[in-house]
Scaffold this motif. Sequence first.
Motif, PDB file in Angstrom:
ATOM      1  N   ILE A  95       0.845  -1.204   0.000  1.00 29.23           N
ATOM      2  CA  ILE A  95       0.000   0.000   0.000  1.00 29.23           C
ATOM      3  C   ILE A  95       0.875   1.248   0.000  1.00 29.23           C
ATOM      4  O   ILE A  95       0.615   2.216  -0.740  1.00 29.23           O
ATOM      5  CB  ILE A  95      -0.946  -0.005   1.223  1.00 29.23           C
ATOM      6  N   LEU A  96       1.923   1.245   0.798  1.00 31.36           N
ATOM      7  CA  LEU A  96       2.826   2.397   0.856  1.00 31.36           C
ATOM      8  C   LEU A  96       3.523   2.632  -0.480  1.00 31.36           C
ATOM      9  O   LEU A  96       3.666   3.785  -0.927  1.00 31.36           O
ATOM     10  CB  LEU A  96       3.864   2.198   1.960  1.00 31.36           C
ATOM     11  N   TYR A 102       1.803   6.903  -6.762  1.00 32.42           N
ATOM     12  CA  TYR A 102       0.734   7.781  -7.256  1.00 32.42           C
ATOM     13  C   TYR A 102       0.675   9.125  -6.524  1.00 32.42           C
ATOM     14  O   TYR A 102      -0.274   9.887  -6.710  1.00 32.42           O
ATOM     15  CB  TYR A 102      -0.622   7.074  -7.147  1.00 32.42           C
ATOM     16  N   ASP A 103       1.673   9.413  -5.689  1.00 35.03           N
ATOM     17  CA  ASP A 103       1.740  10.693  -4.972  1.00 35.03           C
ATOM     18  C   ASP A 103       0.483  10.976  -4.145  1.00 35.03           C
ATOM     19  O   ASP A 103      -0.025  12.106  -4.120  1.00 35.03           O
ATOM     20  CB  ASP A 103       1.991  11.855  -5.949  1.00 35.03           C
ATOM     21  N   TYR A 154       9.920   9.959   2.159  1.00 35.11           N
ATOM     22  CA  TYR A 154       9.192  10.431   0.981  1.00 35.11           C
ATOM     23  C   TYR A 154       8.166  11.521   1.287  1.00 35.11           C
ATOM     24  O   TYR A 154       7.442  11.954   0.390  1.00 35.11           O
ATOM     25  CB  TYR A 154       8.493   9.254   0.288  1.00 35.11           C
ATOM     26  N   GLY A 155       8.106  11.945   2.545  1.00 30.59           N
ATOM     27  CA  GLY A 155       7.203  13.041   2.892  1.00 30.59           C
ATOM     28  C   GLY A 155       5.736  12.670   2.885  1.00 30.59           C
ATOM     29  O   GLY A 155       4.876  13.563   2.773  1.00 30.59           O
ATOM     30  N   TRP A 221      -5.022  15.083  11.029  1.00 31.27           N
ATOM     31  CA  TRP A 221      -3.932  15.093  12.000  1.00 31.27           C
ATOM     32  C   TRP A 221      -2.646  14.768  11.269  1.00 31.27           C
ATOM     33  O   TRP A 221      -2.594  13.853  10.453  1.00 31.27           O
ATOM     34  CB  TRP A 221      -4.175  14.064  13.104  1.00 31.27           C
ATOM     35  N   LYS A 222      -1.601  15.494  11.542  1.00 30.75           N
ATOM     36  CA  LYS A 222      -0.368  15.352  10.775  1.00 30.75           C
ATOM     37  C   LYS A 222       0.709  14.615  11.554  1.00 30.75           C
ATOM     38  O   LYS A 222       1.152  15.072  12.608  1.00 30.75           O
ATOM     39  CB  LYS A 222       0.147  16.744  10.350  1.00 30.75           C
ATOM     40  N   ASN A 223       1.127  13.472  11.018  1.00 36.15           N
ATOM     41  CA  ASN A 223       2.242  12.684  11.554  1.00 36.15           C
ATOM     42  C   ASN A 223       2.110  12.425  13.059  1.00 36.15           C
ATOM     43  O   ASN A 223       3.034  12.656  13.836  1.00 36.15           O
ATOM     44  CB  ASN A 223       3.570  13.372  11.241  1.00 36.15           C
TER      45      ASN A 223
END
Length: 303
Positions: A95-96, A102-103, A154-155, A221-223
């Motif tokens: 999945i990752l 596909y960004d 990869y951000g 929610w971020k990271n």
Amino acid sequence: MRILVTGGAGFIGSHVVDHLLKNNYTVIVLDNLSTGNIKNLNKKVKFIKGDIRDKNLDFRDIDGVIHLGAQVNVRTSLEKPLYDCDVNVMGTLNILETIRRYDVEKIVFASSVAVYGDPKYLPVDEEHPKKPLSPYGLSKYCGERYIELYGDLYGIDYTILRYSNVYGERQDPRGESGVVSIFIESMLKGKVPTIYGDGYQTRDFVYVGDVARGTIMALNWKNKVVNIGTGKETSINQLYNTISDILDFKEKPIYSDPREGEIYRMVVNIERALDLQWKPIVDLREGIRRTIEWMKEYLRGTC
């Protein structure tokens, strides 16, 4: 916003899908139906029958992925650790890789309190040491670490949710199920449920509707790594008594040997989730009442 939900025909996944639709998301579901049920899905959803391990997945025009597709049974992981690893580790890595190709901007990952193992202290917060007692817990933790690594490399924006014991409507008592639905089905059929161990082992039972709401909030929610539970510890004996009281079931439980790979006590610290404006709303008695009503319909074959 277009969200793809892996495992979206399953118990938790189908509730997440319903909440996404209520919040005007466009939803695509990827599920191999090994444990999911197509009847759980709203007809507004685009359904793709496929496996998270498929190498030709197409995430074109997807804005975010909620990754619930997994092997979720502790006993199965002990009996078939290679299979558990293939689905939960290799499936998540696949999945990752597809997300990277596909960004896709965001992944929300359904992990588990099984990553903690036997608690060193209670309630368990997100910084608690990780020492899983089963291949299932370990495979979930491996998935977490891959997601964090892909975030660094990869951000890819992520949120990891460590669910406690989720219960509620659509939890199939005949499948990879939880104790709540098993107890309810047995009592409705007039059968005496079995408790494995002395019944004083505890869990943090959280209602599936609350979990689904938190999972959608996690898109923003971020990271973060966040426990999703109630912060309330309930013993299996207390659970039995609550269900039997609502159903007016008079029999005492049968006690049997404890099961391998299962922790004795668990309750999570949910302060981080509270800080992010999520909180559980449905208490255990009300959640059980709703689950009983659904189970009656399920046993009649009407849902």
